[in-house]
Design a protein around this motif. Structure first.
Motif, PDB file in Angstrom:
ATOM      1  N   ARG A 132       8.969   4.484   0.022  1.00  0.00           N
ATOM      2  CA  ARG A 132       7.535   3.636  -0.294  1.00  0.00           C
ATOM      3  C   ARG A 132       7.687   3.697  -1.951  1.00  0.00           C
ATOM      4  O   ARG A 132       8.249   4.346  -2.572  1.00  0.00           O
ATOM      5  CB  ARG A 132       6.153   4.551  -0.068  1.00  0.00           C
ATOM      6  N   MET A 133       7.354   2.500  -2.362  1.00  0.00           N
ATOM      7  CA  MET A 133       7.430   2.122  -3.946  1.00  0.00           C
ATOM      8  C   MET A 133       5.951   1.815  -4.564  1.00  0.00           C
ATOM      9  O   MET A 133       5.216   1.180  -4.120  1.00  0.00           O
ATOM     10  CB  MET A 133       8.170   0.910  -4.043  1.00  0.00           C
ATOM     11  N   ALA A 134       5.924   2.833  -5.585  1.00  0.00           N
ATOM     12  CA  ALA A 134       4.591   2.594  -6.353  1.00  0.00           C
ATOM     13  C   ALA A 134       4.668   1.477  -7.603  1.00  0.00           C
ATOM     14  O   ALA A 134       5.976   1.131  -7.732  1.00  0.00           O
ATOM     15  CB  ALA A 134       4.221   3.938  -6.931  1.00  0.00           C
ATOM     16  N   ALA A 135       3.600   1.009  -8.163  1.00  0.00           N
ATOM     17  CA  ALA A 135       3.766   0.280  -9.248  1.00  0.00           C
ATOM     18  C   ALA A 135       3.172   1.099 -10.462  1.00  0.00           C
ATOM     19  O   ALA A 135       2.279   1.795 -10.431  1.00  0.00           O
ATOM     20  CB  ALA A 135       2.702  -0.984  -9.323  1.00  0.00           C
ATOM     21  N   PRO A 136       3.790   0.850 -11.803  1.00  0.00           N
ATOM     22  CA  PRO A 136       3.437   1.545 -12.910  1.00  0.00           C
ATOM     23  C   PRO A 136       1.987   1.246 -13.222  1.00  0.00           C
ATOM     24  O   PRO A 136       1.177   0.561 -12.834  1.00  0.00           O
ATOM     25  CB  PRO A 136       4.305   0.842 -14.123  1.00  0.00           C
ATOM     26  N   ARG A 137       1.353   2.343 -13.977  1.00  0.00           N
ATOM     27  CA  ARG A 137      -0.064   2.557 -14.177  1.00  0.00           C
ATOM     28  C   ARG A 137      -0.112   2.250 -15.797  1.00  0.00           C
ATOM     29  O   ARG A 137      -1.506   2.214 -16.123  1.00  0.00           O
ATOM     30  CB  ARG A 137      -0.605   3.785 -13.806  1.00  0.00           C
ATOM     31  N   THR A 138       0.746   1.800 -16.455  1.00  0.00           N
ATOM     32  CA  THR A 138       0.680   1.660 -17.793  1.00  0.00           C
ATOM     33  C   THR A 138       0.544  -0.063 -18.036  1.00  0.00           C
ATOM     34  O   THR A 138       0.881  -0.789 -17.171  1.00  0.00           O
ATOM     35  CB  THR A 138       1.752   2.086 -18.764  1.00  0.00           C
TER      36      THR A 138
END
Ligand SMILES: [Mg+2]
Length: 277
Positions: A247-253
């Motif tokens: 699974r791949m997350a997206a950056p939070r910045t």
């Protein structure tokens, strides 16, 4: 300039990155809001002998991926055997796609469908020609998605109006980047079509753009995507989250949330803005 979507894509993505940074928001929040923490990834099982494809599938499953895209599009009975072998390994938690990349005639695709009636899978882009895909669609009891046929907003509207598929693959470089991919994504979601957002290839920068697009697509309407940066031997940015359990997350910045590694690009062809000469 008309067309040239491949060339426009990185410029469009860079402008969205600047926009997100100016807003102080990650792109997932700019593109509709983040739904969930991560998106499922698929891995391809390339055409080979059934034994080799079985070993490839096992490697991906052992690495945590739970969605396999079995590449088909050759002899339909050999393809059916390949699918059967991979399906025999996959448990009920594994989603199978059969992607012909448009390589079959409708004749081939119908034979494949008949030979694989008892297997649960999604059929992807059986034929190259739109009209042939419509013939297959009429005989297909499986969910069907179109990828290569979905190459513009016009094409997407046609797919929707004809009921030609249950889902579409939006490859960002076919649409010229985030701006039109987002329009296509929103239109597809509104039309009740499942959406896969991905691209033709790339490294961390495109993976970041893909991740933000996917995370801002409602979970009930998004399918999966691909971690292209893990297919590459060269990194073009840093700061992208590690893939965990397929699974791949997206950056939070803010913006894309990754820092481009300028040294991987070489000398710029031209410079726009402050300091430009
Ligand atoms: Mg495909």
């Amino acid at each position: 300039m008309f067309g040239q979507m491949d060339a426009k894509t990185p410029i469009d993505i860079a402008l969205w990155d600047l926009f997100g940074q100016a807003c102080g928001l990650p792109l997932a929040e700019c593109l509709g809001g983040r739904d969930g923490d991560d998106v499922a990834l698929y891995r391809s099982v390339s055409q080979d002998t059934p034994d080799v494809m079985l070993a490839t599938a096992k490697r991906h499953l052992d690495a945590g991926y739970r969605r396999l895209q079995v590449k088909v599009g050759e002899d339909p009975l050999l393809d059916a055997e390949r699918l059967e072998r991979v399906a025999s390994l996959a448990g009920p938690d594994v989603v199978l796609y059969c992607d012909a990349n448009g390589a079959w005639s409708s004749h081939d695709a119908l034979r494949f469908l008949d030979a694989t009636r008892s297997i649960d899978y999604v059929l992807e882009q059986p034929c190259a020609r739109y009209q042939e895909n419509l013939i297959v669609r009429r005989a297909c009891s499986k969910p069907m998605v179109l990828d290569e046929s979905c190459d513009s907003l016009d094409a997407l509207i046609r797919i929707r109006n004809d009921g030609a598929a249950d889902g579409v693959t939006i490859k960002m470089s076919r649409f010229g980047g985030i701006t039109r991919s987002r329009l296509a994504r929103d239109l597809a979601v509104d039309a009740g079509l499942k959406v896969t957002v991905e691209c033709i290839g790339g490294a961390q920068i495109i993976s970041a753009a893909i991740a933000h697009m996917c995370l801002s697509t409602p979970q009930v309407m998004r399918t999966h995507t691909v971690d292209f940066h893990n297919w590459m031997s060269v990194a073009n940015a840093e700061g992208f989250p590690e893939v965990v359990d397929g699974r791949m997350a997206a950056p939070r910045t803010p913006g894309l949330g990754v820092r481009a590694l300028q040294e991987t690009f070489g000398e710029p062809l031209f410079v726009i803005g402050e300091g430009a000469s």
